[in-house]
Design a protein around this motif. Structure first.
Motif, mmCIF file in Angstrom:
data_model
loop_
_atom_site.group_PDB
_atom_site.id
_atom_site.type_symbol
_atom_site.label_atom_id
_atom_site.label_comp_id
_atom_site.label_asym_id
_atom_site.label_seq_id
_atom_site.Cartn_x
_atom_site.Cartn_y
_atom_site.Cartn_z
ATOM 1 N N GLY A 202 0.810 -1.207 0.000
ATOM 2 C CA GLY A 202 0.000 0.000 0.000
ATOM 3 C C GLY A 202 0.843 1.256 0.000
ATOM 4 O O GLY A 202 2.079 1.197 0.021
ATOM 5 N N PRO A 203 0.194 2.425 0.008
ATOM 6 C CA PRO A 203 0.896 3.701 -0.186
ATOM 7 C C PRO A 203 1.532 4.269 1.084
ATOM 8 O O PRO A 203 1.308 5.422 1.456
ATOM 9 C CB PRO A 203 -0.212 4.614 -0.717
ATOM 10 N N LEU A 204 2.323 3.437 1.765
ATOM 11 C CA LEU A 204 3.055 3.878 2.957
ATOM 12 C C LEU A 204 4.530 3.556 2.795
ATOM 13 O O LEU A 204 4.908 2.392 2.607
ATOM 14 C CB LEU A 204 2.519 3.188 4.215
ATOM 15 N N THR A 205 5.371 4.589 2.870
ATOM 16 C CA THR A 205 6.822 4.446 2.813
ATOM 17 C C THR A 205 7.388 4.663 4.212
ATOM 18 O O THR A 205 7.031 5.642 4.881
ATOM 19 C CB THR A 205 7.428 5.476 1.847
ATOM 20 N N LEU A 206 8.266 3.771 4.636
ATOM 21 C CA LEU A 206 8.891 3.874 5.955
ATOM 22 C C LEU A 206 10.370 4.216 5.802
ATOM 23 O O LEU A 206 11.075 3.596 4.999
ATOM 24 C CB LEU A 206 8.748 2.553 6.715
ATOM 25 N N ILE A 207 10.827 5.190 6.573
ATOM 26 C CA ILE A 207 12.247 5.549 6.601
ATOM 27 C C ILE A 207 12.906 4.822 7.765
ATOM 28 O O ILE A 207 12.481 4.952 8.915
ATOM 29 C CB ILE A 207 12.438 7.072 6.720
ATOM 30 N N LEU A 208 13.953 4.041 7.420
ATOM 31 C CA LEU A 208 14.646 3.199 8.391
ATOM 32 C C LEU A 208 16.153 3.339 8.206
ATOM 33 O O LEU A 208 16.609 3.873 7.189
ATOM 34 C CB LEU A 208 14.229 1.742 8.186
ATOM 35 N N LYS A 209 16.920 2.878 9.167
ATOM 36 C CA LYS A 209 18.386 2.904 9.056
ATOM 37 C C LYS A 209 18.822 1.910 7.985
ATOM 38 O O LYS A 209 18.459 0.733 8.042
ATOM 39 C CB LYS A 209 19.033 2.531 10.401
ATOM 40 N N LYS A 210 19.590 2.377 7.007
ATOM 41 C CA LYS A 210 19.911 1.522 5.861
ATOM 42 C C LYS A 210 21.077 0.583 6.145
ATOM 43 O O LYS A 210 21.940 0.857 6.976
ATOM 44 C CB LYS A 210 20.233 2.380 4.644
ATOM 45 N N SER A 211 21.106 -0.529 5.403
ATOM 46 C CA SER A 211 22.233 -1.460 5.463
ATOM 47 C C SER A 211 23.278 -1.049 4.433
ATOM 48 O O SER A 211 23.056 -0.160 3.613
ATOM 49 C CB SER A 211 21.760 -2.888 5.179
ATOM 50 N N HIS A 212 24.420 -1.755 4.449
ATOM 51 C CA HIS A 212 25.524 -1.440 3.536
ATOM 52 C C HIS A 212 25.169 -1.753 2.084
ATOM 53 O O HIS A 212 25.868 -1.313 1.171
ATOM 54 C CB HIS A 212 26.766 -2.238 3.938
ATOM 55 N N LEU A 213 24.083 -2.495 1.841
ATOM 56 C CA LEU A 213 23.715 -2.867 0.471
ATOM 57 C C LEU A 213 23.179 -1.693 -0.345
ATOM 58 O O LEU A 213 23.226 -1.713 -1.571
ATOM 59 C CB LEU A 213 22.661 -3.978 0.486
ATOM 60 N N ILE A 214 22.659 -0.679 0.329
ATOM 61 C CA ILE A 214 22.023 0.438 -0.364
ATOM 62 C C ILE A 214 23.058 1.490 -0.738
ATOM 63 O O ILE A 214 23.709 2.064 0.141
ATOM 64 C CB ILE A 214 20.933 1.087 0.514
ATOM 65 N N PRO A 215 23.263 1.772 -2.025
ATOM 66 C CA PRO A 215 24.243 2.788 -2.427
ATOM 67 C C PRO A 215 23.843 4.192 -1.950
ATOM 68 O O PRO A 215 22.651 4.504 -1.825
ATOM 69 C CB PRO A 215 24.217 2.720 -3.968
ATOM 70 N N ASP A 216 24.826 5.013 -1.713
ATOM 71 C CA ASP A 216 24.568 6.394 -1.295
ATOM 72 C C ASP A 216 23.776 7.174 -2.348
ATOM 73 O O ASP A 216 23.061 8.123 -2.026
ATOM 74 C CB ASP A 216 25.891 7.121 -1.019
ATOM 75 N N THR A 217 23.904 6.776 -3.612
ATOM 76 C CA THR A 217 23.172 7.450 -4.690
ATOM 77 C C THR A 217 21.667 7.390 -4.444
ATOM 78 O O THR A 217 20.939 8.336 -4.740
ATOM 79 C CB THR A 217 23.474 6.776 -6.047
ATOM 80 N N VAL A 218 21.208 6.273 -3.901
ATOM 81 C CA VAL A 218 19.777 6.085 -3.638
ATOM 82 C C VAL A 218 19.298 6.999 -2.518
ATOM 83 O O VAL A 218 18.187 7.542 -2.571
ATOM 84 C CB VAL A 218 19.480 4.609 -3.280
ATOM 85 N N THR A 219 20.132 7.184 -1.506
ATOM 86 C CA THR A 219 19.708 7.872 -0.284
ATOM 87 C C THR A 219 20.245 9.302 -0.172
ATOM 88 O O THR A 219 20.097 9.926 0.877
ATOM 89 C CB THR A 219 20.170 7.080 0.950
ATOM 90 N N ALA A 220 20.848 9.809 -1.240
ATOM 91 C CA ALA A 220 21.449 11.154 -1.227
ATOM 92 C C ALA A 220 22.469 11.285 -0.097
ATOM 93 O O ALA A 220 22.602 12.343 0.526
ATOM 94 C CB ALA A 220 20.363 12.230 -1.096
#
Length: 350
Positions: A97-115
């Motif tokens: 559904g239309p709910l986005t949650l902001i959580l502490k990211k793991s090392h798998l997520i590139p900085d490009t994605v998260t600014a």
């Protein structure tokens, strides 16, 4: 580049088209696809080079983070460092559904994605085409709205084509988006869960589950100078049609009177005027191109029509749009969040 559009009437009978899109994602390309909120422009969220193509196609600033889309609840576990119990409760209640949650990211997520932030925004869309595309791709998909940066978000495949024709290889056409506004973004790393961008999962729905929820001041006001952009949609000017948008605030009869006076004044100056009205007021406007969002008693319907109405004003070639203020409860908060940013916070009190 030639942009192809593939119509999806059914995820089973048209699975070959979704497989083709998934192969593009796996090959480091971008694909536009439908969600229940708006159309997204997706790339492999684990591939920084692929994600950069999203920014290039949209002309999007690199300091504006993206949302990572998943198709299964367990996909979250490897993308975050920690998962608060409250977040799990929200996933059970509102995902897909239309709910986005902001959580502490793991090392798998590139900085490009998260600014460059140490947090990541994640959601599971409700649209069957989106879910199947993520499943076939075998990777989480980073995706903002599939439009040129700053322009009105797309709720049909034609809207995407209008903005990105020749800039992306493929659009999956799954019809008109149901919700019509981007997802609610809830920061679960704050001391109190905080709505950074209101959407279809409302403040009222969230407080029913969590008890205490805060709405960030930037939901209805410009971002404070130096405040980090933790969520898409927090930028000052956003969602804008080509015309200047002006929001008129006040009691219903006063708004109508003021908008009529403004429309008459601008038309005398030779400008083409659009008026964004509701069912309750549409018959009281004397001049200009009047489009109706819906009834004030049905804010979800008005929300679903907002972006398509703003794009219709583009088609009508108006110079200025006068929009009525909507009460900021339920989906009304999301409507006014988008409308104020489309207006760059130009507000006239009636």
């Amino acid at each position: 580049m030639r942009t192809r559009v593939l119509k999806i009437n059914d995820v089973e009978s048209d699975c070959s088209a979704i497989l083709e899109a998934a192969r593009l994602i796996q090959g480091g390309e971008v694909v536009a696809f439908p969600t229940e909120t708006v159309y997204g422009l997706g790339a492999n969220a684990l591939d920084a080079t692929a994600v950069q193509k999203i920014f290039e196609a949209k002309g999007r600033p690199g300091d504006n983070p993206l949302i990572v889309h998943i198709s299964k609840r367990q996909d979250v576990d490897r993308l975050v460092r920690e998962l608060p119990p409250a977040a799990s409760t929200l996933m059970e209640r509102f995902w897909p559904g239309p709910l986005t949650l902001i959580l502490k990211k793991s090392h798998l997520i590139p900085d490009t994605v998260t600014a460059g932030l140490d947090t990541v925004a994640i959601r599971m869309p409700r649209h069957p085409v989106a879910l199947r595309l993520i499943e076939y791709s075998g990777v989480p998909i980073a995706a903002p709205s599939a439009n040129r940066s700053g322009h009105t978000s797309p709720t049909t495949a034609q809207h995407v084509l209008d903005d990105l024709d020749g800039r992306i290889p493929l659009i999956l056409d799954g019809g008109k988006c149901q919700v019509g506004l981007e997802s609610t973004v809830l920061d679960m790393t704050a001391e109190v869960p905080t709505i950074l961008r209101p959407g279809g999962i409302t403040y009222e729905m969230l407080t029913e589950v969590l008890g205490q929820v805060r709405v960030d001041a930037s939901a209805l006001k410009p971002l404070k100078e130096g405040q980090p952009v933790k969520s898409p949609g927090m930028k000052y000017a956003h969602y804008a049609p080509h015309a200047q948008v002006v929001v008129v605030r006040g009691e219903l009869d006063q708004m109508v009177e003021r908008i009529n006076a403004l429309a008459e004044e601008y038309i005398k100056q030779g400008m083409k005027v659009g008026i964004l009205a509701t069912h309750e007021t549409k018959d009281y406007y004397k001049e200009g191109k009047v489009l109706v969002l819906g009834s004030r008693t049905q804010p979800a319907v008005m929300a679903s029509n907002l972006f398509s109405a703003l794009r219709q004003f583009d088609d009508l070639g108006v110079d200025v749009v006068f929009a009525e203020w909507i009460e900021t409860k339920d989906e009304g908060l999301a409507i006014m969040n988008r409308m104020l940013r489309a207006a760059a916070f130009r507000v006239i009190d009636a």
